[in-house]
Design an enzyme around this catalytic site. Structure first.
Site, short mmCIF file in Angstrom:
data_model
loop_
_atom_site.label_atom_id
_atom_site.label_comp_id
_atom_site.label_asym_id
_atom_site.label_seq_id
_atom_site.Cartn_x
_atom_site.Cartn_y
_atom_site.Cartn_z
N CYS A 211 0.81 -1.22 0.00
CA CYS A 211 0.00 0.00 0.00
C CYS A 211 0.85 1.27 0.00
CB CYS A 211 -0.92 0.00 1.21
SG CYS A 211 -1.88 -1.50 1.31
N HIS B 132 -3.22 6.68 3.26
CA HIS B 132 -3.64 5.45 2.59
C HIS B 132 -5.09 5.16 2.97
CE1 HIS B 132 -3.94 1.59 0.91
NE2 HIS B 132 -3.90 0.94 2.05
N ASN C 257 -9.98 -0.63 -0.13
CA ASN C 257 -8.52 -0.56 -0.14
C ASN C 257 -7.99 -1.09 -1.48
OD1 ASN C 257 -5.78 -0.84 0.30
ND2 ASN C 257 -5.97 -1.94 2.24
C1 LIG Z 1 -10.47 -6.19 9.35
C2 LIG Z 1 -11.07 -5.22 10.34
C3 LIG Z 1 -12.04 -4.28 9.64
C4 LIG Z 1 -11.84 -5.98 11.40
O1 LIG Z 1 -12.39 -5.10 12.31
P1 LIG Z 1 -12.28 -5.42 13.86
O2 LIG Z 1 -13.04 -4.37 14.57
O3 LIG Z 1 -10.83 -5.56 14.17
O4 LIG Z 1 -13.06 -6.78 13.93
P2 LIG Z 1 -12.55 -8.15 14.54
O5 LIG Z 1 -11.50 -8.74 13.69
O6 LIG Z 1 -12.24 -7.90 16.00
O7 LIG Z 1 -13.84 -9.02 14.40
C5 LIG Z 1 -14.98 -8.71 15.17
C6 LIG Z 1 -16.05 -9.72 14.80
O8 LIG Z 1 -16.58 -9.39 13.51
C7 LIG Z 1 -16.60 -10.56 12.71
N1 LIG Z 1 -16.40 -10.17 11.32
C8 LIG Z 1 -15.25 -10.10 10.62
N2 LIG Z 1 -15.51 -9.69 9.38
C9 LIG Z 1 -16.84 -9.52 9.29
C10 LIG Z 1 -17.70 -9.11 8.26
N3 LIG Z 1 -17.26 -8.78 7.04
N4 LIG Z 1 -19.02 -9.02 8.52
C11 LIG Z 1 -19.50 -9.32 9.74
N5 LIG Z 1 -18.74 -9.71 10.75
C12 LIG Z 1 -17.41 -9.82 10.53
C13 LIG Z 1 -15.47 -11.41 13.23
O9 LIG Z 1 -15.70 -12.76 12.89
C14 LIG Z 1 -15.58 -11.16 14.71
O10 LIG Z 1 -16.59 -11.97 15.22
P3 LIG Z 1 -16.45 -12.67 16.67
O11 LIG Z 1 -16.30 -11.54 17.63
O12 LIG Z 1 -17.71 -13.43 16.78
O13 LIG Z 1 -15.22 -13.50 16.55
C15 LIG Z 1 -9.97 -4.39 11.04
O14 LIG Z 1 -9.21 -5.22 11.87
C16 LIG Z 1 -9.04 -3.74 10.05
O15 LIG Z 1 -9.44 -2.83 9.33
N6 LIG Z 1 -7.78 -4.11 10.06
C17 LIG Z 1 -6.79 -3.53 9.17
C18 LIG Z 1 -7.02 -3.99 7.77
C19 LIG Z 1 -6.18 -3.24 6.79
O16 LIG Z 1 -6.27 -2.06 6.76
N7 LIG Z 1 -5.40 -3.94 6.03
C20 LIG Z 1 -4.59 -3.39 5.03
C21 LIG Z 1 -3.52 -2.58 5.61
S1 LIG Z 1 -2.72 -1.74 4.40
#
Ligand SMILES: CC(C)(COP(=O)(O)OP(=O)(O)OC[C@H]1O[C@@H](n2cnc3c(N)ncnc32)[C@H](O)[C@@H]1OP(=O)(O)O)[C@@H](O)C(=O)NCCC(=O)NCCS
Length: 338
Positions: A126, A265, A295
């Protein structure tokens, strides 16, 4: 003994390096969060509140990464008032190349007819655009090249697991391009790039390389798809982008007050909000388009800059802070005077 010739250092002539043309290409097919509700167990509400994303673009079957790249590049070259033959070097940043090799930039060169251009790809995820700007600056300052085409192009829809709700909702396809050249004033005021390879396994395509070559088994296990530890990536992104922003500002001898527009980003609105709050920049100075495209990895920053300029959010003389973070981990930041 003949005396050694006295070596006199020529004073380094400072060359301002800047962007003289921008372009973007977004595939026309829009996939909304409601479309995703039909594919995986998710909801529009979950995606919007956790990420800020409402929709993303998906390339059509016939389009390859090099096609997205070439479309964005044609626009950038035209906006720079140049012809493809004027380009000395093409640098293409992507994590979703046409093939492992040859370099996708070579396919782009052929598609553009940029017959005088040398080509190479970089993988800085990214942060691709900031890395490209930094590289291009060196070539121009050294006098080796004049017009450098840098491109960020990604076709992530072909590399995400459409059964994995924790990743497939986050990404989209697109490309951005910029022509970098000597400019009379302003341009790149500072840049900073860095990496932490100890965290490389938190975001990757596990199979398809020399560690785990593609096999029936890797395909059955879906190891050719993007894998990510979302929570860990999130925390690191906030910490690193905050530090990187401070680095770019101090290297330019500027403070947050001098900055007219911040282009971070575009991965997740919550990451952006956390970073700008820590850096101390008001939200109204921050350009965000993650809601429309998700993204797009290396393409995100260039497309965001392209749109910010088009919408008048970045005007002549403005100082723009760009900051990015991605798989590797790698990161970069820069200040550009427009
Ligand atoms: C991926 C991301 C959005 C997840 O958000 P989060 O608040 O961390 O969510 P969690 O991973 O703690 O998951 C919370 C719950 O939502 C659920 N969940 C995950 N994706 C889901 C979706 N698309 N829809 C519904 N529920 C979802 C998970 O299974 C979890 O359920 P559980 O509590 O029963 O286990 C977040 O971690 C993120 O943005 N990370 C960085 C990603 C990124 O930017 N990557 C590229 C970097 S350049």
């Amino acid at each position: 003994m003949t005396p050694k010739p006295k070596i006199t250092k020529k004073p380094k002539k400072s060359i301002n390096v800047g962007i003289i043309g921008l372009g973007a290409y977004l595939p026309s097919k829009v996939m909304t969060n409601l479309d995703l509700e039909k594919l995986v167990d998710t909801s529009d509400e979950w995606i919007r509140t956790r990420t800020g994303i409402s929709e993303r673009r998906i390339a059509c079957k016939e389009e390859m990464t090099s096609d997205l790249a070439a479309n964005a590049a044609r626009m950038a070259i035209k906006n720079a008032k140049l012809e493809p033959a004027d380009i000395d070097l093409i640098i293409l940043a992507t994590i979703t190349p046409d093939m492992l090799f040859p370099a996708t930039s070579c396919f782009v060169q052929a598609k553009l007819g940029a017959v005088n251009a040398a080509c190479f790809d970089i993988n800085a995820a990214c942060s691709g655009f900031i890395h490209e700007l930094t590289i291009a600056q060196q070539f121009i300052e050294s006098g080796m090249y004049k017009n450098i085409l840098v491109i960020g192009a990604e076709l992530l829809s072909r590399f995400v697991d459409w059964k994995d709700r924790s990743t497939c909702v986050l990404f989209g396809d697109g490309a951005g391009a910029a022509v970098i050249a000597p400019v009379k004033r302003g341009g790149l005021l500072s840049s900073y790039i860095g990496a932490d390879g100890t965290k490389s396994r938190l975001l990757m395509f596990p199979a398809g390389g020399s560690v785990t070559p593609a096999s029936h088994e890797t395909v059955t296990q879906g190891l050719h798809f993007l894998k990510m530890e979302g929570n860990e990536v999130f925390k690191n992104a906030v910490r690193v982008m905050t530090n990187a922003s401070a680095q770019a500002l101090s290297r330019a001898g500027l403070t947050t007050e001098d900055i007219d527009c911040v282009i971070p980003h575009q991965a997740n609105i919550r990451i952006i909000e956390a970073v700008i709050q820590r850096v101390g920049i008001p939200a109204e100075k921050v350009f965000v388009n993650v809601e429309k495209y998700g993204n797009m990895s290396a393409a995100s920053a260039i497309v965001a800059l392209f749109e910010a300029v088009k919408e008048g959010r970045v005007k002549k003389g403005d100082k723009v802070l760009m900051v990015a973070f991605g798989s590797g981990f790698v990161w970069g930041s820069c200040v550009i005077e427009w």
